[in-house]
Scaffold this motif. Sequence first.
Motif, PDB file in Angstrom:
ATOM      1  N   ILE A  26       0.701  -0.999  -0.024  1.00 13.73           N
ATOM      2  CA  ILE A  26       0.249  -0.179   0.132  1.00 13.73           C
ATOM      3  C   ILE A  26       0.681   1.394   0.066  1.00 13.73           C
ATOM      4  CG2 ILE A  26      -2.351  -0.727   1.044  1.00 13.73           C
ATOM      5  CD1 ILE A  26      -1.661  -0.088   3.690  1.00 13.73           C
ATOM      6  N   GLY A  27       0.482   2.100  -0.759  1.00 14.19           N
ATOM      7  CA  GLY A  27       0.904   3.770  -0.782  1.00 14.19           C
ATOM      8  C   GLY A  27       0.908   5.172  -1.603  1.00 14.19           C
ATOM      9  N   THR A  28       0.374   3.376  -2.694  1.00 19.38           N
ATOM     10  CA  THR A  28      -0.058   4.389  -4.176  1.00 19.38           C
ATOM     11  C   THR A  28      -1.270   3.583  -4.361  1.00 19.38           C
ATOM     12  OG1 THR A  28       1.237   2.308  -5.450  1.00 19.38           O
ATOM     13  CG2 THR A  28       2.267   4.282  -5.484  1.00 19.38           C
ATOM     14  N   ARG A  29      -1.482   4.173  -5.199  1.00 19.14           N
ATOM     15  CA  ARG A  29      -3.404   4.233  -5.734  1.00 19.14           C
ATOM     16  C   ARG A  29      -4.218   3.326  -6.215  1.00 19.14           C
ATOM     17  NH1 ARG A  29      -5.964   6.681 -11.675  1.00 19.14           N
ATOM     18  NH2 ARG A  29      -3.943   8.267 -11.381  1.00 19.14           N
ATOM     19  N   TYR A  30      -3.609   2.270  -6.606  1.00 18.95           N
ATOM     20  CA  TYR A  30      -4.565   1.268  -6.751  1.00 18.95           C
ATOM     21  C   TYR A  30      -3.968   0.315  -5.845  1.00 18.95           C
ATOM     22  CZ  TYR A  30      -5.600   2.689 -11.548  1.00 18.95           C
ATOM     23  OH  TYR A  30      -6.264   3.446 -12.173  1.00 18.95           O
ATOM     24  N   ALA A  31      -3.046   0.359  -4.826  1.00 22.17           N
ATOM     25  CA  ALA A  31      -2.881  -0.078  -3.782  1.00 22.17           C
ATOM     26  C   ALA A  31      -3.696  -0.229  -2.706  1.00 22.17           C
ATOM     27  CB  ALA A  31      -1.289  -0.673  -3.599  1.00 22.17           C
ATOM     28  N   ASN A  32      -3.806   0.945  -2.767  1.00 23.91           N
ATOM     29  CA  ASN A  32      -4.460   2.261  -1.244  1.00 23.91           C
ATOM     30  C   ASN A  32      -5.948   1.215  -1.753  1.00 23.91           C
ATOM     31  OD1 ASN A  32      -1.954   2.792  -1.166  1.00 23.91           O
ATOM     32  ND2 ASN A  32      -3.317   5.219  -0.738  1.00 23.91           N
ATOM     33  N   LEU A  33      -6.061   1.137  -2.955  1.00 19.93           N
ATOM     34  CA  LEU A  33      -7.895   0.703  -3.249  1.00 19.93           C
ATOM     35  C   LEU A  33      -7.742  -0.658  -3.151  1.00 19.93           C
ATOM     36  CD1 LEU A  33      -9.595   2.080  -5.244  1.00 19.93           C
ATOM     37  CD2 LEU A  33      -9.254   1.105  -7.325  1.00 19.93           C
ATOM     38  N   ARG A  34      -7.036  -1.629  -2.890  1.00 20.16           N
ATOM     39  CA  ARG A  34      -6.981  -3.009  -2.432  1.00 20.16           C
ATOM     40  C   ARG A  34      -7.354  -2.923  -1.198  1.00 20.16           C
ATOM     41  NH1 ARG A  34      -1.755  -4.667  -3.069  1.00 20.16           N
ATOM     42  NH2 ARG A  34      -1.375  -4.440  -0.997  1.00 20.16           N
ATOM     43  N   SER A  35      -6.492  -2.183  -0.169  1.00 22.35           N
ATOM     44  CA  SER A  35      -6.721  -1.984   1.212  1.00 22.35           C
ATOM     45  C   SER A  35      -7.957  -2.035   1.723  1.00 22.35           C
ATOM     46  CB  SER A  35      -5.262  -1.401   1.600  1.00 22.35           C
ATOM     47  OG  SER A  35      -5.465  -1.397   2.650  1.00 22.35           O
ATOM     48  N   ILE A  36      -8.992  -0.908   0.777  1.00 18.82           N
ATOM     49  CA  ILE A  36      -9.649  -0.319   0.856  1.00 18.82           C
ATOM     50  C   ILE A  36     -10.735  -0.728   0.760  1.00 18.82           C
ATOM     51  CG2 ILE A  36     -11.506   1.095   0.528  1.00 18.82           C
ATOM     52  CD1 ILE A  36      -8.682   3.443  -0.209  1.00 18.82           C
ATOM     53  N   ASN A  37     -10.470  -1.702   0.231  1.00 16.80           N
ATOM     54  CA  ASN A  37     -11.764  -3.276  -0.206  1.00 16.80           C
ATOM     55  C   ASN A  37     -11.551  -4.555   0.455  1.00 16.80           C
ATOM     56  OD1 ASN A  37     -12.788  -2.125  -1.934  1.00 16.80           O
ATOM     57  ND2 ASN A  37     -11.559  -2.882  -3.972  1.00 16.80           N
ATOM     58  N   GLY A  38     -10.745  -3.897   1.636  1.00 19.14           N
ATOM     59  CA  GLY A  38      -9.921  -5.790   2.700  1.00 19.14           C
ATOM     60  C   GLY A  38      -9.168  -5.942   2.575  1.00 19.14           C
ATOM     61  N   ALA A  39      -8.159  -5.852   1.832  1.00 20.05           N
ATOM     62  CA  ALA A  39      -7.047  -6.890   1.651  1.00 20.05           C
ATOM     63  C   ALA A  39      -5.765  -6.192   1.937  1.00 20.05           C
ATOM     64  CB  ALA A  39      -6.684  -7.854   0.672  1.00 20.05           C
ATOM     65  N   LYS A  40      -5.224  -5.853   2.751  1.00 21.10           N
ATOM     66  CA  LYS A  40      -4.092  -5.234   3.005  1.00 21.10           C
ATOM     67  C   LYS A  40      -2.473  -5.583   2.415  1.00 21.10           C
ATOM     68  CE  LYS A  40      -4.211  -1.964   6.810  1.00 21.10           C
ATOM     69  NZ  LYS A  40      -5.830  -1.941   7.480  1.00 21.10           N
ATOM     70  N   LYS A  41      -2.812  -6.454   2.763  1.00 18.74           N
ATOM     71  CA  LYS A  41      -1.408  -7.497   2.191  1.00 18.74           C
ATOM     72  C   LYS A  41      -1.578  -7.313   0.915  1.00 18.74           C
ATOM     73  CE  LYS A  41       1.029  -9.565   5.669  1.00 18.74           C
ATOM     74  NZ  LYS A  41       0.885 -10.305   6.894  1.00 18.74           N
ATOM     75  N   PRO A  42      -0.373  -7.741   0.137  1.00 16.89           N
ATOM     76  CA  PRO A  42      -0.292  -7.786  -1.736  1.00 16.89           C
ATOM     77  C   PRO A  42      -0.524  -9.584  -2.366  1.00 16.89           C
ATOM     78  CG  PRO A  42       1.238  -6.764  -1.407  1.00 16.89           C
ATOM     79  CD  PRO A  42       0.736  -6.899   0.461  1.00 16.89           C
ATOM     80  N   TYR A  43      -1.476  -9.602  -3.164  1.00 17.00           N
ATOM     81  CA  TYR A  43      -1.856 -11.179  -3.228  1.00 17.00           C
ATOM     82  C   TYR A  43      -0.791 -11.490  -3.737  1.00 17.00           C
ATOM     83  CZ  TYR A  43      -6.733  -9.789  -2.973  1.00 17.00           C
ATOM     84  OH  TYR A  43      -8.342  -9.219  -2.017  1.00 17.00           O
ATOM     85  N   GLY A  44      -0.181 -10.937  -4.479  1.00 18.03           N
ATOM     86  CA  GLY A  44       1.555 -11.515  -4.908  1.00 18.03           C
ATOM     87  C   GLY A  44       1.838 -12.746  -6.533  1.00 18.03           C
TER      88      GLY A  44
END
Length: 495
Positions: free
Chosen positions: A146-164
């Motif tokens: 998280i820290g940039t637009r689309y990664a933040n969006l993922r976090s807002i949608n419930g997944a803080k950690k990357p899916y890898g």
Amino acid sequence: MKSTQINIDPLQVIDRVSPNVFGGFIEHLGRCVYQGIYDPGSALADEDGFRVDVMTALKELQMTIMRYPGGNFASGYHWEDGIGPREKRPTVRELAWQSIETNAFGTDEFMRLCRKMDWEPMVAVNLGTGTPEEARNWVEYCNSEIGTRYANLRSINGAKKPYGVRYWCLGNEMDGPWQLGHVPAKEYAIRAQQAAKMMKDCDPVIETIACGSSGAFMPTFPAWDREVMEYIGPLSNYISLHRYVRNDDNDPFKFFGTGAKVDRQIEIIDATCRYVQALNKASERNFLCFDEWNIWYKNMTMDGKGKFAPSLIEEEYNFEDALVTGQFLNSFIRHADVVKIANLAQVVNVIAPLKTRGDELLKQTTFHAFKLYSERKEGDSLRLGISGDFFDADEGPVPCLDTSCIYSKDQRNLSLFMINLSPTDKVSVTANLFGLEVERVVGQILHHKDLKAVNTFEKQDTVVAKDFTDISSTLDSLQGELPPASLVRLDVSIS
Ligand code: AHR
């Protein structure tokens, strides 16, 4: 009675069998997602809306990697439609299958499902109507901290950690005129190169799969593959292969030649990869990703007529189809040095080993064939020495036993897969083992005297694997007798 002799030498290693050869494929097509794996309205759904009975059956298949969201669907899919609060996701017209897509299932649901099932996710980006940048944004959504637009969006949608997500397909079947956004090889290669560059800039760890030919029948096969790989260069790691086989002529001599035909397709594309490697003076080669394979010819209903989750291409599989499933897998194992990923297309309802009917579930014949292989996939593929009688396939004689062998030194186990291609003759087999001592051998067989036998919701166990007892052993050999048209797996414990 025919006969075959097999020489098994543990030093004749082709390569370690990639577990990812036992993959599957989930597409937004017909009732694969909705009413298949995802059915929140069902009494059998878990807290996330996934069908527990479907998941339990799929766990039996021990699939390793799952391709998503298409298929032809991928070429018109905009992934941002399928994220965020459900009530805000758009319902859209889906053009590949002329259906309605509600987007209730999207990236985050797929990743949750992969976690539950222990599947490695494999995502196909849209290079039909989508842009390279949209593909790159999807990589950020899935893989960046998280820290940039689309990664933040993922976090807002419930997944803080990357899916890898490691494996990314650069589009789907772009050589086919039926594909949304189909273009000639040169133009596809430019699109794919641009996308792969941005995707890898976003996450250098990912591995990309360029679209190869949609099948060996394509007029541009294998020139398409050559042109695409030559242009994309090291930005693709794999080239895709697809094959759907048919038995329109109801002729086992044609149908049971599938193993030999798949061998040839693999060998042609392998040679193309090596040729391109030489042309490009590259240190790395592309490997083969057989990301769609199956039997498909009986149900060709492909027009969803503007419906949501219409019943499309729901093939009924019979016993002879199960034998052909085994032939595909034998061929992948025989080519363990080059085929690193393969995906059975698909997993439920749509040309699938599983079918749902309301809250009922059916395991088709092909389910049992796939399982026989998948549960013994660990180890090295051995090059077998085969001699004996031949089977007259339409393209010429092939050994009457279609075989593969996986040896695990660590587990002191060897599995020998044998398909008697003859619909009329038994085959007596002698397998000689070099430098290995047999402690115990047990077997499983998939067999029915009627090639057209099927499993139904009413009678589920017409074609199922049974113990195979027609086998004996000495310290360094195995002997057995296979009935006509049968698939046998021998598990040998090595002392
Ligand atoms: O698996 C069904 C379809 O077959 C896929 O969407 C497409 O890629 C192929 O033609």
